[in-house]
Motif scaffolding. Structure first.
Motif, PDB file in Angstrom:
ATOM      1  N   ASP A 107       0.831  -1.208   0.000  1.00 48.06           N
ATOM      2  CA  ASP A 107       0.000   0.000   0.000  1.00 48.06           C
ATOM      3  C   ASP A 107       0.864   1.255   0.000  1.00 48.06           C
ATOM      4  O   ASP A 107       0.598   2.216  -0.731  1.00 48.06           O
ATOM      5  CB  ASP A 107      -0.922   0.019   1.217  1.00 48.06           C
ATOM      6  N   THR A 108       1.905   1.264   0.842  1.00 48.76           N
ATOM      7  CA  THR A 108       2.776   2.438   0.930  1.00 48.76           C
ATOM      8  C   THR A 108       3.570   2.628  -0.357  1.00 48.76           C
ATOM      9  O   THR A 108       3.768   3.755  -0.815  1.00 48.76           O
ATOM     10  CB  THR A 108       3.728   2.307   2.135  1.00 48.76           C
ATOM     11  N   ALA A 109       4.018   1.525  -0.956  1.00 48.71           N
ATOM     12  CA  ALA A 109       4.743   1.624  -2.222  1.00 48.71           C
ATOM     13  C   ALA A 109       3.838   2.167  -3.327  1.00 48.71           C
ATOM     14  O   ALA A 109       4.274   2.966  -4.173  1.00 48.71           O
ATOM     15  CB  ALA A 109       5.308   0.262  -2.613  1.00 48.71           C
ATOM     16  N   ASP A 110       2.576   1.741  -3.331  1.00 49.46           N
ATOM     17  CA  ASP A 110       1.620   2.290  -4.302  1.00 49.46           C
ATOM     18  C   ASP A 110       1.497   3.799  -4.138  1.00 49.46           C
ATOM     19  O   ASP A 110       1.492   4.555  -5.123  1.00 49.46           O
ATOM     20  CB  ASP A 110       0.233   1.654  -4.102  1.00 49.46           C
ATOM     21  N   MET A 111       1.388   4.248  -2.879  1.00 50.55           N
ATOM     22  CA  MET A 111       1.227   5.681  -2.623  1.00 50.55           C
ATOM     23  C   MET A 111       2.482   6.454  -3.012  1.00 50.55           C
ATOM     24  O   MET A 111       2.391   7.592  -3.497  1.00 50.55           O
ATOM     25  CB  MET A 111       0.897   5.923  -1.143  1.00 50.55           C
ATOM     26  N   THR A 112       3.648   5.840  -2.825  1.00 50.68           N
ATOM     27  CA  THR A 112       4.890   6.490  -3.241  1.00 50.68           C
ATOM     28  C   THR A 112       4.874   6.763  -4.740  1.00 50.68           C
ATOM     29  O   THR A 112       5.203   7.867  -5.195  1.00 50.68           O
ATOM     30  CB  THR A 112       6.103   5.612  -2.878  1.00 50.68           C
ATOM     31  N   MET A 113       4.500   5.757  -5.529  1.00 53.90           N
ATOM     32  CA  MET A 113       4.438   5.948  -6.975  1.00 53.90           C
ATOM     33  C   MET A 113       3.366   6.972  -7.345  1.00 53.90           C
ATOM     34  O   MET A 113       3.554   7.768  -8.284  1.00 53.90           O
ATOM     35  CB  MET A 113       4.162   4.622  -7.675  1.00 53.90           C
ATOM     36  N   ALA A 114       2.249   6.958  -6.616  1.00 55.55           N
ATOM     37  CA  ALA A 114       1.193   7.937  -6.888  1.00 55.55           C
ATOM     38  C   ALA A 114       1.710   9.359  -6.672  1.00 55.55           C
ATOM     39  O   ALA A 114       1.416  10.268  -7.469  1.00 55.55           O
ATOM     40  CB  ALA A 114      -0.012   7.661  -5.990  1.00 55.55           C
ATOM     41  N   LEU A 115       2.489   9.559  -5.621  1.00 58.50           N
ATOM     42  CA  LEU A 115       3.036  10.889  -5.346  1.00 58.50           C
ATOM     43  C   LEU A 115       4.080  11.291  -6.387  1.00 58.50           C
ATOM     44  O   LEU A 115       4.131  12.459  -6.806  1.00 58.50           O
ATOM     45  CB  LEU A 115       3.649  10.927  -3.944  1.00 58.50           C
ATOM     46  N   ILE A 116       4.921  10.342  -6.793  1.00 59.71           N
ATOM     47  CA  ILE A 116       5.909  10.647  -7.837  1.00 59.71           C
ATOM     48  C   ILE A 116       5.203  11.135  -9.103  1.00 59.71           C
ATOM     49  O   ILE A 116       5.569  12.151  -9.700  1.00 59.71           O
ATOM     50  CB  ILE A 116       6.787   9.419  -8.135  1.00 59.71           C
ATOM     51  N   LEU A 117       4.159  10.416  -9.504  1.00 57.56           N
ATOM     52  CA  LEU A 117       3.412  10.803 -10.700  1.00 57.56           C
ATOM     53  C   LEU A 117       2.651  12.110 -10.494  1.00 57.56           C
ATOM     54  O   LEU A 117       2.592  12.957 -11.387  1.00 57.56           O
ATOM     55  CB  LEU A 117       2.442   9.692 -11.092  1.00 57.56           C
ATOM     56  N   ALA A 118       2.071  12.283  -9.309  1.00 55.39           N
ATOM     57  CA  ALA A 118       1.284  13.488  -9.039  1.00 55.39           C
ATOM     58  C   ALA A 118       2.138  14.741  -9.131  1.00 55.39           C
ATOM     59  O   ALA A 118       1.710  15.771  -9.693  1.00 55.39           O
ATOM     60  CB  ALA A 118       0.640  13.391  -7.660  1.00 55.39           C
ATOM     61  N   VAL A 119       3.369  14.669  -8.593  1.00 55.89           N
ATOM     62  CA  VAL A 119       4.240  15.843  -8.614  1.00 55.89           C
ATOM     63  C   VAL A 119       4.826  16.074 -10.005  1.00 55.89           C
ATOM     64  O   VAL A 119       4.778  17.194 -10.534  1.00 55.89           O
ATOM     65  CB  VAL A 119       5.376  15.702  -7.582  1.00 55.89           C
ATOM     66  N   THR A 120       5.360  15.018 -10.603  1.00 55.00           N
ATOM     67  CA  THR A 120       6.041  15.201 -11.887  1.00 55.00           C
ATOM     68  C   THR A 120       5.081  15.533 -13.027  1.00 55.00           C
ATOM     69  O   THR A 120       5.442  16.241 -13.966  1.00 55.00           O
ATOM     70  CB  THR A 120       6.858  13.947 -12.266  1.00 55.00           C
ATOM     71  N   ARG A 121       3.842  15.041 -12.947  1.00 56.79           N
ATOM     72  CA  ARG A 121       2.860  15.308 -14.004  1.00 56.79           C
ATOM     73  C   ARG A 121       1.847  16.396 -13.623  1.00 56.79           C
ATOM     74  O   ARG A 121       0.891  16.639 -14.348  1.00 56.79           O
ATOM     75  CB  ARG A 121       2.121  14.015 -14.376  1.00 56.79           C
ATOM     76  N   ARG A 122       2.064  17.040 -12.471  1.00 52.51           N
ATOM     77  CA  ARG A 122       1.266  18.199 -12.045  1.00 52.51           C
ATOM     78  C   ARG A 122      -0.234  17.876 -11.965  1.00 52.51           C
ATOM     79  O   ARG A 122      -1.095  18.691 -12.330  1.00 52.51           O
ATOM     80  CB  ARG A 122       1.521  19.381 -12.990  1.00 52.51           C
ATOM     81  N   ILE A 123      -0.533  16.701 -11.479  1.00 48.96           N
ATOM     82  CA  ILE A 123      -1.927  16.242 -11.430  1.00 48.96           C
ATOM     83  C   ILE A 123      -2.806  17.127 -10.539  1.00 48.96           C
ATOM     84  O   ILE A 123      -3.911  17.512 -10.952  1.00 48.96           O
ATOM     85  CB  ILE A 123      -1.988  14.766 -11.013  1.00 48.96           C
ATOM     86  N   PRO A 124      -2.362  17.475  -9.301  1.00 46.73           N
ATOM     87  CA  PRO A 124      -3.233  18.328  -8.480  1.00 46.73           C
ATOM     88  C   PRO A 124      -3.513  19.694  -9.112  1.00 46.73           C
ATOM     89  O   PRO A 124      -4.627  20.224  -8.967  1.00 46.73           O
ATOM     90  CB  PRO A 124      -2.436  18.474  -7.176  1.00 46.73           C
ATOM     91  N   GLU A 125      -2.524  20.259  -9.821  1.00 47.46           N
ATOM     92  CA  GLU A 125      -2.767  21.539 -10.497  1.00 47.46           C
ATOM     93  C   GLU A 125      -3.843  21.394 -11.564  1.00 47.46           C
ATOM     94  O   GLU A 125      -4.734  22.243 -11.693  1.00 47.46           O
ATOM     95  CB  GLU A 125      -1.481  22.054 -11.140  1.00 47.46           C
ATOM     96  N   GLY A 126      -3.759  20.319 -12.328  1.00 46.19           N
ATOM     97  CA  GLY A 126      -4.771  20.080 -13.345  1.00 46.19           C
ATOM     98  C   GLY A 126      -6.144  19.857 -12.753  1.00 46.19           C
ATOM     99  O   GLY A 126      -7.157  20.371 -13.261  1.00 46.19           O
ATOM    100  N   LEU A 127      -6.189  19.104 -11.664  1.00 38.98           N
ATOM    101  CA  LEU A 127      -7.455  18.840 -10.992  1.00 38.98           C
ATOM    102  C   LEU A 127      -8.081  20.130 -10.467  1.00 38.98           C
ATOM    103  O   LEU A 127      -9.283  20.377 -10.641  1.00 38.98           O
ATOM    104  CB  LEU A 127      -7.223  17.857  -9.836  1.00 38.98           C
ATOM    105  N   ALA A 128      -7.260  20.969  -9.825  1.00 39.28           N
ATOM    106  CA  ALA A 128      -7.771  22.233  -9.292  1.00 39.28           C
ATOM    107  C   ALA A 128      -8.288  23.131 -10.414  1.00 39.28           C
ATOM    108  O   ALA A 128      -9.313  23.812 -10.259  1.00 39.28           O
ATOM    109  CB  ALA A 128      -6.664  22.941  -8.506  1.00 39.28           C
ATOM    110  N   HIS A 129      -7.595  23.125 -11.546  1.00 38.75           N
ATOM    111  CA  HIS A 129      -8.019  23.948 -12.676  1.00 38.75           C
ATOM    112  C   HIS A 129      -9.365  23.468 -13.214  1.00 38.75           C
ATOM    113  O   HIS A 129     -10.254  24.286 -13.525  1.00 38.75           O
ATOM    114  CB  HIS A 129      -6.947  23.882 -13.775  1.00 38.75           C
ATOM    115  N   MET A 130      -9.534  22.158 -13.306  1.00 38.97           N
ATOM    116  CA  MET A 130     -10.805  21.622 -13.785  1.00 38.97           C
ATOM    117  C   MET A 130     -11.943  21.931 -12.814  1.00 38.97           C
ATOM    118  O   MET A 130     -13.060  22.280 -13.222  1.00 38.97           O
ATOM    119  CB  MET A 130     -10.691  20.113 -13.994  1.00 38.97           C
ATOM    120  N   GLN A 131     -11.666  21.820 -11.522  1.00 37.15           N
ATOM    121  CA  GLN A 131     -12.712  22.071 -10.526  1.00 37.15           C
ATOM    122  C   GLN A 131     -13.088  23.544 -10.451  1.00 37.15           C
ATOM    123  O   GLN A 131     -14.193  23.893 -10.031  1.00 37.15           O
ATOM    124  CB  GLN A 131     -12.251  21.566  -9.158  1.00 37.15           C
TER     125      GLN A 131
END
Length: 328
Positions: A107-131
């Motif tokens: 579970d923790t390893a999954d979350m680590t990869m999720a954070l790597i992708l979220a930061v490098t691909r700017r996912i939260p910024e995109g999500l906030a822009h859509m919302q």
């Protein structure tokens, strides 16, 4: 007559199935409010219990253990990390400490990869822009991040979770590097095609992503300090799903605000819920509320390990997940 059942105090709410089984096996005092106990409440709980079941939010130090009295015999921690418990003082007072290792690795390893992708691909910024409702459609240069394939991942702490992160990162095409107290067996290194760095300074200066997967101990406190953060490449990213104290959070905040780092993904924080507001305001930072182990399956398995540790102790045997001071 049946033997008297152990008295168990649980400091926080646990999954229903775990609490139900505890009621069947022991004399249990459950947490109805699921609120963090004060020092005084924890000491009082230790005075009236044979077994205390705390979690990471419950800091138990030597002075508290000195007030616990003679009844307490086992601290069956709900979680793998025990840096919030003074294990040496507990053992000196005849109190055993057990934990729940290995349960949240995947579970923790999954979350680590999720954070790597979220930061490098700017996912939260995109999500906030859509919302926000401001999106006007695709644009060639909008929200450009970085691919992770071919990038160098430096894993700080190559234990169970570090290796699980390496396995996932290899599938994404990342190059695996690591710093550890000991060099891994050649067969394990070969599995990940991993490069060992004895010098942490040399590793951090060359990595594109740093993943913190080591426990918090006196030797790892502020392991990533201001000096080492300054060594990192300006586009590098830090991800931490282990313990917040490993990173100097103020120094990290200064580096991010100055543009000396590419971003950070944090699931844990140096001062618990008291997060630096300047860190929270950074667009290139993803902050999560300690969600690394937050799966239904993982939390139930943690509870089952706690039950086994207590039941084994109640039967007069050594708990299978006993923690000894040398391990900490």
């Amino acid at each position: 007559m049946p033997a008297e059942r152990l008295s168990v105090v649980v400091t926080r709410r646990l999954p229903d199935s775990v609490e139900t089984r505890m009621k069947e096996l022991f004399e249990v005092e459950l947490s109805a409010e699921d609120a963090k106990m004060s020092r005084e409440q924890l000491v009082d709980a230790m005075k009236r219990a044979d077994v205390l079941v705390p979690c990471v939010t419950d800091r138990i130090d030597a002075s508290m253990l000195a007030q616990a009295g003679e009844r307490l015999k086992l601290i069956a921690n709900y979680g793998a990390g025990v840096d919030h418990i003074d294990v040496s003082s507990a053992r000196q007072r005849g109190v055993l400490v057990a934990n729940t290792p290995g349960v949240v690795t995947e579970d923790t390893a999954d979350m680590t990869m999720a954070l790597i992708l979220a930061v490098t691909r700017r996912i939260p910024e995109g999500l906030a822009h859509m919302q926000s409702g401001d999106w006007q459609g695709w644009a060639p240069t909008a929200f450009m991040g970085h691919r992770i394939g071919g990038k160098r991942l430096g894993i700080l702490g190559m234990g169970r979770i570090g290796q699980a992160v390496a396995r996932r990162a290899r599938a994404f095409g990342m190059q695996i590097h690591y710093h550890n107290r000991k060099k891994l067996h050649p067969d394990i290194e070969a599995e990940f095609e991993a490069t060992y760095w004895e010098s942490l300074d040399q590793m951090v200066s060359r990595m594109d992503v740093i993943s913190v997967n080591c426990p918090h101990t006196p030797s790892t406190f502020h392991l990533l300090n201001a000096r080492r953060l300054q060594m990192m490449k300006p586009e590098a990213v830090i991800v931490n799903t282990s313990r917040g104290e490993v990173i100097d959070e103020n120094a990290l905040t200064r580096a991010l605000r100055a543009g000396d780092l590419g971003g950070a993904g944090l699931d844990v924080f140096e001062h618990g819920a008291e997060i630096n507001p300047r860190l929270r305001a950074q667009k290139n930072v993803v902050l999560l509320p300690h969600m690394g182990s937050a799966t239904v399956e993982g939390r139930v398995e943690m509870g089952e390990k706690v039950l086994i540790n207590i039941k084994t102790f109640a039967d007069g045997h050594r708990p299978p997940d006993l923690v000894v001071p040398a391990m900490v």
